[in-house]
Enzyme design. Structure first.
Site, PDB file in Angstrom:
ATOM      1  N   ARG A 267     -11.149 -12.825  -3.619  1.00 34.02           N
ATOM      2  CA  ARG A 267     -10.802 -11.578  -2.853  1.00 34.02           C
ATOM      3  C   ARG A 267      -9.391 -11.004  -3.283  1.00 34.02           C
ATOM      4  O   ARG A 267      -9.092  -9.651  -2.969  1.00 34.02           O
ATOM      5  CB  ARG A 267     -11.149 -11.442  -1.579  1.00 34.02           C
TER       6      ARG A 267
ATOM      7  N   ARG B 158     -25.794  -8.287  15.303  1.00 30.47           N
ATOM      8  CA  ARG B 158     -25.026  -7.486  14.436  1.00 30.47           C
ATOM      9  C   ARG B 158     -23.500  -8.136  14.538  1.00 30.47           C
ATOM     10  O   ARG B 158     -23.291  -9.013  15.141  1.00 30.47           O
ATOM     11  CB  ARG B 158     -24.980  -6.032  15.220  1.00 30.47           C
TER      12      ARG B 158
END
Ligand code: AMP
Length: 216
Positions: A88, A160
């Site tokens: 990343r 979530r």
């Protein structure tokens, strides 16, 4: 086959990685999943990573490089692996190259998923997953066949991600464009980059990915 899936949060890397796992039998190495597991297990790494992840920032290169380096030495990676969410940063990309070179291995291809920001925010806002097996769903795009029951494992518990909220998503996108998008040029210059239209239907994206893999 040693693959890197590159793209912003919500681009579909994890979904497509799962399909590659099923079809090609190589493991998915998601640094996000590994870090979340460390946070849940309360390890030292998890304790250091939690606040950074909740803020949508990047965990230190040192930590993630160590995690991946250890993981690719496992026997199930012998025939290849899918890196999802890693590298990343340019530092991580250089480290990846050094890691592979040290093992006498090369990178097969880097697949970039292109999706515009509005769609990414919409996807992430509706994303949830099975608390038991991790299968990923979406409020409107991908609901379980039987309401409230995971297609894969039958669990009725879902969750979530704490960082899948609009504020943190804005921070994650900024980090992506600043720290990660330079990898597009980095891999393009090495002749390793292939791009797919990540806005298309999931099956259509899978077809594009398979087309790329068939040419390796
Ligand atoms: P993801 O599941 O890929 O969206 O990752 C969730 C969070 O984990 C990110 O927002 C970062 O805080 C952290 N993370 C995952 N992969 C990396 C990585 N390669 N380098 C640094 N931080 C990472």
């Amino acid at each position: 086959m040693r693959l890197i899936l590159l793209g912003p949060p919500g681009a579909g890397k994890g979904t497509q990685a799962q399909r590659i796992v099923e079809k090609h039998g190589i493991p998915q190495l998601s640094t996000g999943d590994m870090l979340r597991a460390a946070v849940n297990a309360g390890t030292d790494v998890g304790k250091r990573a939690k606040a950074v992840m909740d803020a949508g920032k990047l965990v230190s290169d040192e930590i993630v490089i160590a995690i991946v380096s250890e993981r690719i030495d496992q026997p199930d990676c012998a025939n290849g692996f899918i890196l999802d969410g890693f590298p990343r940063t340019l530092v991580q990309a250089d480290a990846t190259e050094a890691m592979l070179r040290a093992k006498g291995l090369g990178l097969s291809v880097v697949i970039e998923f292109r999706v515009d920001d509005d769609e990414l925010v919409r996807r992430v806002a509706g994303r949830y997953s099975c608390a038991q097996c991790g299968s990923v769903y979406h409020d409107t795009d991908k609901v379980p066949a039987a309401e409230g029951v995971c297609d894969k494992c039958g669990s009725t518990h879902f969750k979530r991600r704490p960082d899948d909220n609009p504020e943190t998503m804005t921070a994650r996108l900024q980090v992506y464009y600043k720290e990660t998008s330079p990898l597009i040029g980095y891999y393009h210059a090495k002749g390793k980059l292939r791009s797919v239209d990540g806005i298309a239907e999931i099956d259509q994206v899978t077809a594009e990915v398979e087309n790329i893999l068939s040419k390796l």
